[in-house]
Design a protein around this motif. Sequence first.
Motif, PDB file in Angstrom:
ATOM      1  N   ALA C  82       0.843  -1.201   0.000  1.00  0.00           N
ATOM      2  CA  ALA C  82       0.000   0.000   0.000  1.00  0.00           C
ATOM      3  C   ALA C  82       0.875   1.247   0.000  1.00  0.00           C
ATOM      4  CB  ALA C  82      -0.907   0.009   1.231  1.00  0.00           C
ATOM      5  N   ARG C  83       0.268   2.319  -0.476  1.00  0.00           N
ATOM      6  CA  ARG C  83       0.901   3.623  -0.342  1.00  0.00           C
ATOM      7  C   ARG C  83       0.167   4.374   0.767  1.00  0.00           C
ATOM      8  NH1 ARG C  83       0.487   4.614  -5.852  1.00  0.00           N
ATOM      9  NH2 ARG C  83       2.160   3.210  -6.490  1.00  0.00           N
ATOM     10  N   TYR C 121       6.621   9.175   3.882  1.00  0.00           N
ATOM     11  CA  TYR C 121       6.123   7.883   4.355  1.00  0.00           C
ATOM     12  C   TYR C 121       6.653   6.774   3.457  1.00  0.00           C
ATOM     13  CZ  TYR C 121       2.749  10.803   6.836  1.00  0.00           C
ATOM     14  OH  TYR C 121       2.172  11.753   7.627  1.00  0.00           O
ATOM     15  N   PRO C 122       7.029   5.685   4.051  1.00  0.00           N
ATOM     16  CA  PRO C 122       7.493   4.581   3.201  1.00  0.00           C
ATOM     17  C   PRO C 122       6.321   3.928   2.477  1.00  0.00           C
ATOM     18  CG  PRO C 122       7.467   3.916   5.513  1.00  0.00           C
ATOM     19  CD  PRO C 122       7.065   5.359   5.479  1.00  0.00           C
ATOM     20  N   GLU C 123       6.620   3.335   1.337  1.00  0.00           N
ATOM     21  CA  GLU C 123       5.618   2.497   0.694  1.00  0.00           C
ATOM     22  C   GLU C 123       5.573   1.200   1.489  1.00  0.00           C
ATOM     23  OE1 GLU C 123       5.775   1.989  -3.686  1.00  0.00           O
ATOM     24  OE2 GLU C 123       5.632  -0.143  -3.202  1.00  0.00           O
ATOM     25  N   TYR C 153      -4.742   4.762   3.395  1.00  0.00           N
ATOM     26  CA  TYR C 153      -3.912   3.906   2.546  1.00  0.00           C
ATOM     27  C   TYR C 153      -4.453   3.882   1.125  1.00  0.00           C
ATOM     28  CZ  TYR C 153      -2.212   1.495   6.829  1.00  0.00           C
ATOM     29  OH  TYR C 153      -1.663   1.165   8.028  1.00  0.00           O
ATOM     30  N   GLU C 154      -3.558   3.810   0.193  1.00  0.00           N
ATOM     31  CA  GLU C 154      -3.942   3.428  -1.171  1.00  0.00           C
ATOM     32  C   GLU C 154      -3.467   1.988  -1.331  1.00  0.00           C
ATOM     33  OE1 GLU C 154      -2.037   5.718  -4.206  1.00  0.00           O
ATOM     34  OE2 GLU C 154      -2.680   4.338  -5.779  1.00  0.00           O
ATOM     35  N   VAL C 155      -4.427   1.084  -1.341  1.00  0.00           N
ATOM     36  CA  VAL C 155      -4.075  -0.331  -1.339  1.00  0.00           C
ATOM     37  C   VAL C 155      -3.644  -0.760  -2.735  1.00  0.00           C
ATOM     38  CG1 VAL C 155      -4.958  -2.648  -0.874  1.00  0.00           C
ATOM     39  CG2 VAL C 155      -5.639  -0.737   0.581  1.00  0.00           C
TER      40      VAL C 155
ATOM     41  N   ASP D  53      15.111   4.430  -0.358  1.00  0.00           N
ATOM     42  CA  ASP D  53      14.636   4.738  -1.709  1.00  0.00           C
ATOM     43  C   ASP D  53      13.652   3.696  -2.221  1.00  0.00           C
ATOM     44  OD1 ASP D  53      16.271   2.594  -2.046  1.00  0.00           O
ATOM     45  OD2 ASP D  53      17.519   3.468  -3.636  1.00  0.00           O
ATOM     46  N   ALA D  54      13.185   2.820  -1.330  1.00  0.00           N
ATOM     47  CA  ALA D  54      12.194   1.785  -1.650  1.00  0.00           C
ATOM     48  C   ALA D  54      12.763   0.666  -2.512  1.00  0.00           C
ATOM     49  CB  ALA D  54      10.932   2.367  -2.303  1.00  0.00           C
ATOM     50  N   ARG D  55      14.063   0.664  -2.688  1.00  0.00           N
ATOM     51  CA  ARG D  55      14.677  -0.454  -3.421  1.00  0.00           C
ATOM     52  C   ARG D  55      15.354  -1.389  -2.437  1.00  0.00           C
ATOM     53  NH1 ARG D  55      16.725   3.870  -7.762  1.00  0.00           N
ATOM     54  NH2 ARG D  55      14.907   3.756  -9.139  1.00  0.00           N
ATOM     55  N   TYR D  56      15.719  -2.556  -2.950  1.00  0.00           N
ATOM     56  CA  TYR D  56      16.256  -3.523  -1.987  1.00  0.00           C
ATOM     57  C   TYR D  56      17.722  -3.268  -1.680  1.00  0.00           C
ATOM     58  CZ  TYR D  56      17.640  -6.259  -6.164  1.00  0.00           C
ATOM     59  OH  TYR D  56      18.154  -6.674  -7.350  1.00  0.00           O
TER      60      TYR D  56
END
Lengths: 335, 211, 771, 75
Positions: C82-83, C121-123, C153-155, D53-56
């Motif tokens: 989710a975002r 915010y993290p994804e 949330y955007e699921v 950065d949302a990457r692994y």
Amino acid sequence: MNKFKWFNAQNIEEALERTNATVSDAINRGSADSAIIKSGGIELLDFIKEGIIEPAEIINIKSIPGLEGIAFDRTAGLRIGANTTLADIENNGDIKLQYLALHQAVSKAATPQLRNVSTLGGNIAQRTRCWYFRSIDHPCFRKGGTTCFAQNGENQMHAIMNNGTCCSVHASSVATALLAYGATVEITSRGGQKKDVSIDDFFVNPFTDIRRESVLRRGEIITAVNIPAQGKNVKSWYIKQGERASFDWALADVAVVVELSGKRVRKAAIAMGAASPVPVRSKAAEEFITGKDINATTAAEAGQKAMENATPLAKNGYKVDLFKTIVKRALLESV
Amino acid sequence: MQDDHQKPRQELPKKGLSRRGFLKGAGLTTAGTVILQGGILGAEAAAVDKTLGPDAVTIQLKVNGIQRKIAVEPRITLADALRDKLNLTGTKVVCDRGSCCACTVWLNGKPVNSCMTLAMDATDAEVVTIEGLAQEDKLHPVQEAFIDHDATMCGFCTPGMVMTTAHLLENKPNANLDDIKHAIRGNACRCGTHPKVFDAALAAVQKMKKS
Amino acid sequence: MDKKTLIMPFGIPGHNLTQIEREVPADEPPAWPVNAELKEVGKSVKRVDARAKVTGQAKYTSDIQLPGMLYGKMLRSPYPHARIRNIDTRQVERHPGVLAVHILGKDISMAGSKDESADNYPEVKYIGQPIVGVAALNDNTAIEALKLVKIDYEVLPFVVDLEKARMEGAPLVFEAPVEKEASDGGEEIEKGLSLSGNVRGPSRGQPRGDTQKGFAESDIVIERTYVTQVHMHNPLETHGVVVDWKPDGMLIYASTQSTKGVRDEFAQLFGFRKSQVRVITEYMGGGFGAKYGAGNFGVMAGHLSRKSGRPVRLMLDRKEEQLTAGFRPNSVHQLKIGAKKDGKLSAIQQRSYGTAGVGLGAGVGSIAQNMYECPNFATEQYDIFTHFSPGAAWRAPGAVQGAFGLESLIDEIAESLNIDPLKYRDIIDKSEVRKVERQKGAELFGWSKRKKAGSDPGPVKKGMGLAQSSWPRFTHLDSTAEVRLFRDGAVEVRSGVQDLGTGTKTILAQVVAEELGLKTEDITVRIGDTLFPDGPPSGGSVTAGSITPAARNAAYQAKLKLFRQIASKLDTTPDKLMTADGKIYVTGEPSKNISFADALKQMRTEQLTAEASRSDDYGGMSRDDLGSVQFAEVTVDTETGFVKVDRIVAAHSCGRPLNIAQIESQINGGIIHGISYALYESRVIDDQTGQMINVNFDQYKIPYAFEIPDIRTIILEEYPAKSSTDAYGIGEPANIATAVAVTNAIYNAIGVRIFELPVTPAKILDALKRA
Amino acid sequence: MKEENHADQNVCAYLRAKNPFGTLEGGGNPWLHLDTANTICWCVKSQGPIGPDARYVEPARCVSGRSCYTSPEFS
């Protein structure tokens, strides 16, 4: 856990006056103002800890004198008070002698620590352990939701019969034995009226009412379980198979009560737990074995008959084999 | 407060409180009637003042032989009351659902899961925790045997294992391996101390016979 | 550095024991003889902390109560993907009893209340990913307060199943691989292994030879696919910390396998020097590989403590532990082995897939590469990303999964070649240690009574099986211990190293006692505190092999210092002194002695201290292994499909054994984990919701008393002559072979092989039907 | 193997890895011997395997040029 009030009931009337919901009511109608009865409290605490119910008040009936105890009479039979702990049932000499399958079922229930607290009333009134039902994250039919997650999901523990609506199985293995013995449940309601409900009628199938598993309504309380006296030639046996031997819920359990005439079966009750949403007797197996000697061949055949109407799901086909085997073995062991 | 547990505990009834008066002698229906009469008579008294909580309520209980008063909300479990109110942190909460028995204490002489017991249910009760098992500095034979047989690893299951085993041996001095397994069948250990727990329990049986 | 030469015991007593000359740093102590000649080391000495454990006095992180301490709890994502559009915590902040609220950002070190914005915010990529934390006066208040947080949330679509995640078009866990991205300097950055969809790899390890050629030259080639499940750690004490943030530093109680790792991360994140952060782990309720680093919960507790100005305890509950605190990844392991008629292996080729959720590390290890002689070897190991919390190292990571395949297939090849599986290992295994273990183990177990597969009559059948393991001798050189002598008679050993329950405290006391001629109980052990010199992280079975040489060396240095102070009192020179039986003697003149305690009274200062570290391995680093052989006997009920493990015989080596009882205990633990992996445990995820549904001890089945078989251990003394104690760990080796020994025994019982763990009744019944 | 030997790389100051194989020869650079298919990697800043950065997170990618990269010198 949410905050709740506490009421120590001194008598049944007091408890029934205050209570306005069963656990099932609280799950389905919201529990913000619910006052729920508690005996041993294991089941109730489990639901509260999971956040599935948030009762406003707990009515403690452990404090009611006279609701526990075991009385046995050779002609009248066995009466067990609702507040009697499983440990006291397990350790009762009369039950060990006269109702072996019940003794076996009780001693295999839960853990010694839980048996010291869990009561017979609470045990038969408990709800299914279906992992979807017990998960607050899964709004299933039984919790007022719109689906059964297990039908197309993780159904390896689930019912292999009568499983079209909700495929959960009842959690009580003690009930399996009670069913085989033809027990009745004494229910007391407001105003002091009592009724004896046959254990067959006590449990409610999901296709009758998906939001409850027993006939118990608010304003009612289990006060005792009565089991008829068993004749001299009655034998019984109970087998439970869980994933673990130490302690576990049943994947399959069977209680067999047979009345013999010589070596021949005059009457048979074969009850199965964890096969169907409620404990069931196998009429087909019972009819088959009646009038016959119990031996490896007839017992195996009875096992086959017991599974005639099985409709296993994607992941629980093995339970059909399991039941065939333990029905057979329970019959053989009973004699 | 922390030192309380070092005081000797008083002797407890081994079988706990049982109400075996139930239905004995008196006919079954009579007992039912008595209950109902009690109910009718008690109806007027059942006023609001009998309701406790939801805020903290003071309860009394005897812990390790010492009478204690604690203020608990009705939602507080016995395990939390012991750990947080009395600083008896030997009792461990692991699964918090009655499935591991790490939180085992003796309640009125019987081993129970303190995580699944509300403190209110221990009102006026006698509780023995791991801190109260030894008599002054003298360890219980089960405790000694656990030390001698390396029956602890991380030690987190140990209080529950010891309380369960000690209860068995107090009530069944001739316990054999099967009895031991039956008694601790609900006690989880993740390090795998079970074989050493079996050894220790069997050794404790011998020890207790001698003493 | 100055060097000297030691003559050390080398090899296996009763088999090939000899002596070897080692060049070692000049300040290393003299070589110890074999255990038979030692007093404290190599014996079943009682745990130094056993009394504290059996009386409930041992304080674990979850027992720590500091004045003014608050209770922390975290709100976690209910969605696998989710975002977050918005987070509203206003109601929480007003909730009575709440003293601090914190939102984790993408970079959780930086996210204070000011930069809490949607951009930061993290994804969310897994259920249970922490987002908001609160600190309150008690646990229940914290839980209530979290219900007041509003998150928009955007699921997004998710995938949690390994096979589905591999498919084309599966929802992506990580988008847009960073390959070919230009750096500031304009150059292309290092690519790493390729990512295609959710499939990342392959990692090819260290291939050798030519497998194509090897298979062509083989007389027999068998290829199989082995599947293993996800296995949860479930230490009885969950992950957690107590953090007390102060402007000039932090005090942290942590249930961790690495005090220094936790310290370093907190220091880095909260802008302190390492010396300003103190981490304490006095007692710890198990870890099994999963307890490393500060953890998001730890950092959250740090922020909450900083914001509230009070200590904060944040322990995960059991559900959080199972949902988010790590697991052994599952595996789909395709293994192909070719052998000659005489049994010699000619080629091994493996390909594996596994998922550690959003993390890496789902390979099958290097056991297939290392254990047996085989000239041609190739591996391809792939990680599959899914929307689930990350895995964590779990007792012999990779090796347990790898061994299930390798030792099953080796068994099958032996069967096909009509060679007894025990004898077959003699042909292909060059390890001297395992050779001896096979002999001793087979004798104790009664391997000669093994019957032909499936030959037991009746529905309930017994079977015997065996399997082997290999684990490298790892050590961690940044391992230091201090020994302090006190004028009042106390002798202390200190190190930052932690005791996970393995017995580290006791073995440290033993080696120091041995070196000083004292008894183990004379030694006070103070460890698990970063105020003391750094100890190794406990992982990879490194602890015993890393910290005991340091402790012995420190005791030796302290002893030399003491000798220098008291030699004149015995009319001798320090080099003539020796310790034994609580006394200091003049060598050759036993009548000239002084008790150790009296010697301490004569010290010039109140305390004398010496510190020493683990030196490089004597004789140079090498990649030889710790080997074990385990035998299993099982009973299989072919009508119900239930398997019971009746007994296990385990033959193990771990260099010089330090404490026999503790080693037995650890082996028991490894075996029980292995049995549980073989038969009981498995994470169950609902594919419709992405939720783990057996997220408790009720439905996640760990073994209890009746699942425990009779276990007999053989601990092989073995001297590799590599350090001053020559000791190694046993944690991982104990866990590798059991599951596959059990499945090999199941085969022997029923004559049908099972290729997937755990071996449930359903799988047995299914296999029997197919056979 | 070559593509996984990062001895010559300046990996990010916030990268951590738990790889038993890496501690063989000690020291503070476990990725010297890294085989990421058998190694748990995490970022200290995000406390997990998903980078800021949302990457692994893995040694080969946690290097100069990545938006969240921090040179060891500035940590």
